[in-house]
Design a protein around this motif. Structure first.
Motif, PDB file in Angstrom:
ATOM      1  N   LEU A 128     -52.970  14.072 -58.262  1.00 59.49           N
ATOM      2  CA  LEU A 128     -54.091  14.907 -57.829  1.00 59.49           C
ATOM      3  C   LEU A 128     -54.189  16.174 -58.668  1.00 59.49           C
ATOM      4  CD1 LEU A 128     -54.086  14.518 -53.941  1.00 59.49           C
ATOM      5  CD2 LEU A 128     -55.834  13.732 -55.557  1.00 59.49           C
ATOM      6  N   LYS A 129     -53.070  16.758 -59.049  1.00 64.94           N
ATOM      7  CA  LYS A 129     -53.103  17.934 -59.936  1.00 64.94           C
ATOM      8  C   LYS A 129     -53.715  17.562 -61.283  1.00 64.94           C
ATOM      9  CE  LYS A 129     -49.329  20.612 -57.969  1.00 64.94           C
ATOM     10  NZ  LYS A 129     -47.968  21.140 -58.171  1.00 64.94           N
ATOM     11  N   ARG A 130     -53.362  16.370 -61.801  1.00 63.39           N
ATOM     12  CA  ARG A 130     -53.945  15.921 -63.068  1.00 63.39           C
ATOM     13  C   ARG A 130     -55.433  15.620 -62.900  1.00 63.39           C
ATOM     14  NH1 ARG A 130     -48.754  13.905 -63.556  1.00 63.39           N
ATOM     15  NH2 ARG A 130     -49.306  11.904 -62.617  1.00 63.39           N
ATOM     16  N   PHE A 131     -55.830  15.079 -61.734  1.00 69.79           N
ATOM     17  CA  PHE A 131     -57.257  14.856 -61.464  1.00 69.79           C
ATOM     18  C   PHE A 131     -57.997  16.194 -61.494  1.00 69.79           C
ATOM     19  CE2 PHE A 131     -60.847  14.659 -58.448  1.00 69.79           C
ATOM     20  CZ  PHE A 131     -61.622  13.708 -59.098  1.00 69.79           C
ATOM     21  N   LYS A 132     -57.422  17.215 -60.867  1.00 68.29           N
ATOM     22  CA  LYS A 132     -58.036  18.555 -60.862  1.00 68.29           C
ATOM     23  C   LYS A 132     -58.259  19.040 -62.296  1.00 68.29           C
ATOM     24  CE  LYS A 132     -57.091  23.311 -59.315  1.00 68.29           C
ATOM     25  NZ  LYS A 132     -58.342  23.621 -58.648  1.00 68.29           N
TER      26      LYS A 132
END
Length: 164
Positions: free
Chosen positions: A128-132
């Motif tokens: 999710l951090k990489r998606f952000k």
């Protein structure tokens, strides 16, 4: 059965976050362990993942999808049994909370130990951090699929745009 639930706030409008999430073939760009996703039908995708050093393949079916709200899926064939949902919550004009919940059956000792010590929770949080970073670093999403799939039903193609 192992369960993961994680959320992240992204600084993009809800439609941009949702539209990007519908571009499953882009998942390897921000999801560690996802080698490839191939769309094989309007609501079916073939996944190749590496879990605990082992390559696994499976198909998923979109079980429910509503633009700017949610995408729910379940595995229908292959090595990994799981189901999940991602929901999109408008926090402001340019901010969205993305929440992922997944249930899955770990296979073998390595996956069961990993689930027991929270490796899968940390993986989803990192993804999710990489998606952000992925969605906030570009001026717009890479495409969109705005069809609606009612729970237990078939999708509509009224508003389909697959521009990846």
């Amino acid at each position: 059965m192992s369960q993961v639930q994680e959320s992240i706030d992204v600084d993009v409008p809800v439609s941009q976050a949702y539209n990007q999430w519908t571009q499953f073939e882009s998942f390897p760009e921000f999801m560690n362990g996802v080698d490839s996703i191939t769309q094989v039908g309007e609501t079916r995708n073939h996944w190749v993942v590496t879990v605990g050093g082992q390559t696994r393949e499976f198909d998923t079916e979109i079980a429910e999808q509503h633009p700017d709200e949610r995408v729910a899926w379940k595995s229908v064939d292959g090595d990994v049994g799981h189901a999940g949902v991602v929901t999109f919550h408008r926090l402001g004009d340019n901010q969205t909370r993305v929440t992922v919940q997944m249930d899955w059956n770990p296979e073998g000792l390595v996956e069961k130990v990993g689930a027991a010590v929270g490796v899968d929770d940390r993986q989803v949080k990192a993804d999710l951090k990489r998606f952000k970073s992925f969605i906030e670093s570009r001026p717009s999403e890479t495409g969109a699929w705005r069809g609606d799939v009612p729970a237990g039903g078939q999708g509509t193609t009224e508003a389909h745009d697959s521009s990846i």
